[in-house]
Motif scaffolding. Sequence first.
Motif, PDB file in Angstrom:
ATOM      1  N   THR A  12      86.461  65.501  18.973  1.00 36.70           N
ATOM      2  CA  THR A  12      86.834  64.801  17.760  1.00 36.70           C
ATOM      3  C   THR A  12      87.745  65.713  16.962  1.00 36.70           C
ATOM      4  O   THR A  12      87.387  66.861  16.691  1.00 36.70           O
ATOM      5  CB  THR A  12      85.601  64.420  16.931  1.00 36.70           C
ATOM      6  N   PHE A  13      88.903  65.227  16.597  1.00 35.53           N
ATOM      7  CA  PHE A  13      89.876  66.003  15.852  1.00 35.53           C
ATOM      8  C   PHE A  13      89.825  65.618  14.381  1.00 35.53           C
ATOM      9  O   PHE A  13      89.829  64.435  14.041  1.00 35.53           O
ATOM     10  CB  PHE A  13      91.284  65.775  16.405  1.00 35.53           C
ATOM     11  N   TYR A  63      91.499  70.560  13.115  1.00 33.37           N
ATOM     12  CA  TYR A  63      90.336  71.170  13.731  1.00 33.37           C
ATOM     13  C   TYR A  63      89.782  70.216  14.770  1.00 33.37           C
ATOM     14  O   TYR A  63      90.048  69.016  14.728  1.00 33.37           O
ATOM     15  CB  TYR A  63      89.260  71.478  12.686  1.00 33.37           C
ATOM     16  N   ARG A  64      88.998  70.725  15.700  1.00 30.85           N
ATOM     17  CA  ARG A  64      88.363  69.855  16.673  1.00 30.85           C
ATOM     18  C   ARG A  64      86.941  70.326  16.952  1.00 30.85           C
ATOM     19  O   ARG A  64      86.624  71.503  16.800  1.00 30.85           O
ATOM     20  CB  ARG A  64      89.162  69.791  17.977  1.00 30.85           C
ATOM     21  N   GLN A  65      86.114  69.392  17.361  1.00 28.07           N
ATOM     22  CA  GLN A  65      84.728  69.696  17.688  1.00 28.07           C
ATOM     23  C   GLN A  65      84.312  68.893  18.912  1.00 28.07           C
ATOM     24  O   GLN A  65      84.350  67.664  18.902  1.00 28.07           O
ATOM     25  CB  GLN A  65      83.807  69.381  16.508  1.00 28.07           C
ATOM     26  N   VAL A 120      93.411  60.140   5.995  1.00 28.13           N
ATOM     27  CA  VAL A 120      93.218  59.171   7.062  1.00 28.13           C
ATOM     28  C   VAL A 120      93.959  59.631   8.300  1.00 28.13           C
ATOM     29  O   VAL A 120      95.180  59.815   8.264  1.00 28.13           O
ATOM     30  CB  VAL A 120      93.689  57.774   6.651  1.00 28.13           C
ATOM     31  N   GLU A 121      93.220  59.799   9.402  1.00 28.17           N
ATOM     32  CA  GLU A 121      93.791  60.221  10.668  1.00 28.17           C
ATOM     33  C   GLU A 121      94.026  59.023  11.583  1.00 28.17           C
ATOM     34  O   GLU A 121      93.322  58.019  11.499  1.00 28.17           O
ATOM     35  CB  GLU A 121      92.860  61.215  11.377  1.00 28.17           C
ATOM     36  N   SER A 122      94.982  59.163  12.483  1.00 28.93           N
ATOM     37  CA  SER A 122      95.243  58.136  13.472  1.00 28.93           C
ATOM     38  C   SER A 122      95.901  58.782  14.687  1.00 28.93           C
ATOM     39  O   SER A 122      96.373  59.914  14.616  1.00 28.93           O
ATOM     40  CB  SER A 122      96.139  57.033  12.912  1.00 28.93           C
ATOM     41  N   GLY A 123      95.918  58.059  15.796  1.00 33.70           N
ATOM     42  CA  GLY A 123      96.616  58.517  16.981  1.00 33.70           C
ATOM     43  C   GLY A 123      95.741  58.973  18.126  1.00 33.70           C
ATOM     44  O   GLY A 123      96.251  59.263  19.212  1.00 33.70           O
ATOM     45  N   GLU A 134      91.058  72.758  -3.564  1.00 32.72           N
ATOM     46  CA  GLU A 134      89.876  72.566  -2.745  1.00 32.72           C
ATOM     47  C   GLU A 134      90.262  71.981  -1.393  1.00 32.72           C
ATOM     48  O   GLU A 134      91.334  71.396  -1.239  1.00 32.72           O
ATOM     49  CB  GLU A 134      88.878  71.627  -3.430  1.00 32.72           C
ATOM     50  N   ASP A 135      89.375  72.128  -0.411  1.00 29.24           N
ATOM     51  CA  ASP A 135      89.601  71.576   0.917  1.00 29.24           C
ATOM     52  C   ASP A 135      89.073  70.158   1.014  1.00 29.24           C
ATOM     53  O   ASP A 135      87.953  69.864   0.580  1.00 29.24           O
ATOM     54  CB  ASP A 135      88.925  72.435   1.990  1.00 29.24           C
ATOM     55  N   TYR A 136      89.868  69.274   1.609  1.00 27.56           N
ATOM     56  CA  TYR A 136      89.478  67.899   1.862  1.00 27.56           C
ATOM     57  C   TYR A 136      89.609  67.612   3.346  1.00 27.56           C
ATOM     58  O   TYR A 136      90.533  68.105   4.000  1.00 27.56           O
ATOM     59  CB  TYR A 136      90.352  66.930   1.063  1.00 27.56           C
ATOM     60  N   TRP A 137      88.693  66.798   3.875  1.00 32.64           N
ATOM     61  CA  TRP A 137      88.630  66.502   5.304  1.00 32.64           C
ATOM     62  C   TRP A 137      88.797  65.020   5.580  1.00 32.64           C
ATOM     63  O   TRP A 137      88.351  64.163   4.814  1.00 32.64           O
ATOM     64  CB  TRP A 137      87.281  66.943   5.874  1.00 32.64           C
ATOM     65  N   GLY A 138      89.434  64.727   6.707  1.00 27.62           N
ATOM     66  CA  GLY A 138      89.493  63.369   7.195  1.00 27.62           C
ATOM     67  C   GLY A 138      88.218  62.998   7.928  1.00 27.62           C
ATOM     68  O   GLY A 138      87.318  63.824   8.113  1.00 27.62           O
ATOM     69  N   GLN A 139      88.138  61.746   8.368  1.00 26.79           N
ATOM     70  CA  GLN A 139      86.922  61.252   9.009  1.00 26.79           C
ATOM     71  C   GLN A 139      86.836  61.607  10.491  1.00 26.79           C
ATOM     72  O   GLN A 139      85.769  61.498  11.092  1.00 26.79           O
ATOM     73  CB  GLN A 139      86.836  59.730   8.847  1.00 26.79           C
ATOM     74  N   GLY A 140      87.931  62.019  11.077  1.00 26.03           N
ATOM     75  CA  GLY A 140      87.968  62.391  12.476  1.00 26.03           C
ATOM     76  C   GLY A 140      88.514  61.283  13.358  1.00 26.03           C
ATOM     77  O   GLY A 140      88.331  60.100  13.091  1.00 26.03           O
TER      78      GLY A 140
END
Length: 121
Positions: free
Chosen positions: A92-93, A37-39, A5-8, A108-114
Amino acid sequence: QVQLVESGGGLVQPGGSLRLSCAASGRIFSIYDMGWYRQAPGKQRELVASITVGGTVTYADSVKGRFTISRDNAKNAVYLQMNSLKPEDTATFYCKARLATITTRIREDYWGQGTQVTVSS
């Protein structure tokens, strides 16, 4: 089983600062490398910064001297302090963590929602 979970994120003026946070939770056996990462619209996702469990850091050339990545292993968390923000930082980070779950013990790699970062006057 695992959630990041990302925040900020938010809207900030050029030259301003933001601090992003990411916390991993769930059935985690061990966490290894973590990163941000960012997009941006119309562009590929790119590595911004990464940090190993031992504290070795890597930065994209575009953010060196402005961003600082850190982690708190006790909290399964990673942070990104962003200073001197520029409009071209708008994106989006995403938080990424390489980890092994209690169930599988497989790395394994896990990703946040951005989380959205917008730099604009």
